[in-house]
Design an enzyme around this catalytic site. Structure first.
Site, PDB file in Angstrom:
ATOM      1  N   ARG A  66       0.826  -1.128  -0.008  1.00 18.56           N
ATOM      2  CA  ARG A  66       0.044  -0.169   0.068  1.00 18.56           C
ATOM      3  C   ARG A  66       0.879   1.199  -0.026  1.00 18.56           C
ATOM      4  O   ARG A  66       1.408   1.574   1.031  1.00 18.56           O
ATOM      5  CB  ARG A  66      -0.830  -0.111   1.216  1.00 18.56           C
ATOM      6  CG  ARG A  66      -1.648   1.390   1.290  1.00 18.56           C
ATOM      7  CD  ARG A  66      -2.929   1.154   0.426  1.00 18.56           C
ATOM      8  NE  ARG A  66      -3.943   0.470   0.706  1.00 18.56           N
ATOM      9  CZ  ARG A  66      -4.647   0.106  -0.376  1.00 18.56           C
ATOM     10  NH1 ARG A  66      -4.852   0.503  -1.460  1.00 18.56           N
ATOM     11  NH2 ARG A  66      -5.641  -1.050  -0.190  1.00 18.56           N
ATOM     12  N   ARG A  89       0.925  -6.187  -9.768  1.00 17.19           N
ATOM     13  CA  ARG A  89       1.412  -5.629  -8.388  1.00 17.19           C
ATOM     14  C   ARG A  89       1.648  -6.756  -7.232  1.00 17.19           C
ATOM     15  O   ARG A  89       2.002  -6.289  -6.373  1.00 17.19           O
ATOM     16  CB  ARG A  89       0.529  -4.304  -8.150  1.00 17.19           C
ATOM     17  CG  ARG A  89      -1.185  -5.146  -7.748  1.00 17.19           C
ATOM     18  CD  ARG A  89      -1.965  -3.821  -7.163  1.00 17.19           C
ATOM     19  NE  ARG A  89      -3.279  -4.381  -6.996  1.00 17.19           N
ATOM     20  CZ  ARG A  89      -3.825  -3.696  -6.173  1.00 17.19           C
ATOM     21  NH1 ARG A  89      -3.544  -2.360  -5.742  1.00 17.19           N
ATOM     22  NH2 ARG A  89      -5.015  -4.192  -5.994  1.00 17.19           N
ATOM     23  N   HIS A 167      -0.002   3.481 -10.163  1.00 17.27           N
ATOM     24  CA  HIS A 167      -0.646   4.086  -9.408  1.00 17.27           C
ATOM     25  C   HIS A 167      -0.091   4.908  -8.264  1.00 17.27           C
ATOM     26  O   HIS A 167       0.233   4.569  -7.195  1.00 17.27           O
ATOM     27  CB  HIS A 167      -1.177   2.699  -8.881  1.00 17.27           C
ATOM     28  CG  HIS A 167      -2.652   2.845  -7.922  1.00 17.27           C
ATOM     29  ND1 HIS A 167      -2.621   3.744  -6.916  1.00 17.27           N
ATOM     30  CD2 HIS A 167      -3.500   2.362  -7.934  1.00 17.27           C
ATOM     31  CE1 HIS A 167      -3.768   3.719  -6.137  1.00 17.27           C
ATOM     32  NE2 HIS A 167      -4.476   2.680  -6.922  1.00 17.27           N
ATOM     33  N   ASP A 212     -12.424   9.771  -6.482  1.00  9.64           N
ATOM     34  CA  ASP A 212     -12.396   8.541  -7.456  1.00  9.64           C
ATOM     35  C   ASP A 212     -12.730   8.775  -8.633  1.00  9.64           C
ATOM     36  O   ASP A 212     -13.625   8.369  -9.187  1.00  9.64           O
ATOM     37  CB  ASP A 212     -12.871   7.131  -6.715  1.00  9.64           C
ATOM     38  CG  ASP A 212     -12.252   6.021  -7.128  1.00  9.64           C
ATOM     39  OD1 ASP A 212     -11.500   6.237  -8.352  1.00  9.64           O
ATOM     40  OD2 ASP A 212     -12.485   5.018  -6.671  1.00  9.64           O
ATOM     41  N   GLU A 271      -2.644   9.032 -10.988  1.00 10.86           N
ATOM     42  CA  GLU A 271      -2.210   7.959 -11.430  1.00 10.86           C
ATOM     43  C   GLU A 271      -2.100   8.184 -13.245  1.00 10.86           C
ATOM     44  O   GLU A 271      -3.142   8.213 -13.903  1.00 10.86           O
ATOM     45  CB  GLU A 271      -3.194   6.774 -11.212  1.00 10.86           C
ATOM     46  CG  GLU A 271      -3.099   6.519  -9.880  1.00 10.86           C
ATOM     47  CD  GLU A 271      -4.454   5.711  -9.511  1.00 10.86           C
ATOM     48  OE1 GLU A 271      -4.652   4.726 -10.166  1.00 10.86           O
ATOM     49  OE2 GLU A 271      -4.974   6.031  -8.326  1.00 10.86           O
TER      50      GLU A 271
HETATM   51  C1  BG6 Z   1      -7.509   3.711  -7.470  1.00 15.58           C
HETATM   52  C2  BG6 Z   1      -9.120   3.176  -7.715  1.00 15.58           C
HETATM   53  O1  BG6 Z   1      -7.067   3.618  -8.375  1.00 15.58           O
HETATM   54  O2  BG6 Z   1      -7.356   2.758  -6.534  1.00 15.58           O
HETATM   55  C3  BG6 Z   1     -10.038   3.322  -6.502  1.00 15.58           C
HETATM   56  O3  BG6 Z   1      -9.627   4.266  -8.770  1.00 15.58           O
HETATM   57  C4  BG6 Z   1      -9.390   2.211  -5.505  1.00 15.58           C
HETATM   58  O4  BG6 Z   1     -11.317   2.640  -6.896  1.00 15.58           O
HETATM   59  C5  BG6 Z   1      -7.892   2.396  -5.235  1.00 15.58           C
HETATM   60  O5  BG6 Z   1     -10.106   2.032  -4.425  1.00 15.58           O
HETATM   61  C6  BG6 Z   1      -7.309   1.499  -4.504  1.00 15.58           C
HETATM   62  O6  BG6 Z   1      -7.433   0.366  -4.737  1.00 15.58           O
HETATM   63  P1  BG6 Z   1      -6.602  -1.015  -4.228  1.00 15.58           P
HETATM   64  O7  BG6 Z   1      -7.150  -2.326  -4.647  1.00 15.58           O
HETATM   65  O8  BG6 Z   1      -5.140  -0.888  -3.964  1.00 15.58           O
HETATM   66  O9  BG6 Z   1      -7.275  -1.011  -2.593  1.00 15.58           O
END
Ligand code: BG6
EC number: 5.1.3.15
Length: 314
Positions: A66, A89, A167, A212, A271
């Site tokens: 994360r 990922r 991302h 979002d 992103e």
């Molecule tokens: C973003 C999406 O890119 O990633 C969101 O637009 C999403 O909808 C977020 O909640 C996080 O995703 P994840 O799978 O890493 O929890």
């Protein structure tokens, strides 16, 4: 394995996971985990962290890390039966021991090429042979460049189609004091409203609740202004027409096990992506998508955003 030198170090990170540290002489650095092919750190010459990495990030495969810069491939989001944001990922990538030189950026010595290929296991989920090469490079000026090349290596004559995103989690001082320039007046798909299409109104984008959005056909340059720290991230991109802007805000933050309840205040995802029009590659064809991020004092950038003047330096 590339020979160790002052610019590129191969070592172990959290939980013994392999990582590569890139360093430049003025003190800039970046870290990349082979798990996820994921950049987890990017620091300036004062050794200040520029990317957000959650204190609760779980460095334990197969859970994606994360923060930093996860790679979304072969899909962004969870449209298909594939796992959300694809499998790149949460797979283990390998290092190219003999990467081609940085031809367009000859002064850059701090770089690494990571490779992800289909595995027999993957073919059951996504029946395509591919090679994804990610170059992470830190320039002598401290800019972070990511270049991805995806090649269709199918031997059955079949094309494949994918979407993609870098991302990037930017570290910000206080989300309520942040503005994003370069996306105003553009159309976007709202992930909070079943991807319905809207048009962004007003000046720059500011934040006071969950966001979002997938902005469509965006300029190649986007600025993220951190007022409190008086600095601006400049994101330049190529081959990636869309830009996703995401902050989970308080409620969603609490629902994520690997994210602190208050951490939404210190992060913003912007992103560089290709979502609206997926890419199709025939066997032998290759696609390339680049993102370059740099950080400048805010006064330099604010109000001077001119997408036509964007030039890639590498
Ligand atoms: C973003 C999406 O890119 O990633 C969101 O637009 C999403 O909808 C977020 O909640 C996080 O995703 P994840 O799978 O890493 O929890």
């Amino acid at each position: 394995m590339a020979s160790e030198n002052v610019y590129v170090e191969h070592c172990k990170g959290i939980h013994g996971l392999d990582k590569v540290i890139l360093r430049e002489i003025r003190g800039y650095s970046a870290e990349v985990y082979l798990f996820g092919g994921q950049v987890t750190s990017w620091k300036n010459d004062k050794r200040e962290e520029l990317l957000f990495l959650s204190n609760k990030a779980i460095f334990q495969p197969p859970k994606a890390i994360r923060g930093g810069i996860p790679i979304c491939f072969p899909q962004f989001g969870n449209i298909d039966s594939l796992e959300k944001h694809g499998f790149a990922r949460n797979r283990l990538w390998s290092v190219d021991p003999d990467p081609p030189p940085c031809s367009t950026h000859s002064s850059t010595r701090a770089f690494v090429d990571l490779i992800l290929r289909h595995s027999e296991e993957e073919l059951k989920i996504w029946p395509h042979r591919f090679e994804l090469r990610l170059r992470v490079a830190l320039t002598p000026a401290g800019d972070l460049l990511l270049t991805s090349r995806i090649r269709n290596t199918n031997t059955d004559g079949k094309s494949f189609t994918f979407t993609f995103a870098y991302h990037t989690y930017f570290f910000v001082t206080d989300i309520s004091e942040v503005r994003v320039e370069g996306l105003e007046t553009l159309d976007y798909l709202d992930n909070l409203h079943n991807r319905e299409r809207f048009t962004e109104q007003g000046d720059a984008i500011t934040f006071e609740s969950e966001v979002d959005k997938i902005f469509l056909s965006t300029p190649t340059k986007i600025a993220i202004l951190d007022h409190e720290r008086k600095r601006t991230f400049v994101l330049r991109k190529d081959g990636l027409p869309d830009a996703v802007v995401w902050n989970p805000w308080d409620k969603k933050a609490k629902a994520m096990a690997d994210f602190g309840d208050e951490e939404y205040k210190q992060m913003l995802c912007v992103e560089a992506a290709c979502v609206e029009n997926p890419i199709t590659l025939k066997p032998g064809e290759e696609w390339k998508g680049r993102q370059e991020i740099s950080v400048v004092p805010s006064s330099y950038c604010s109000g001077h955003l001119d997408p036509r003047r964007v030039t890639f330096t590498g």
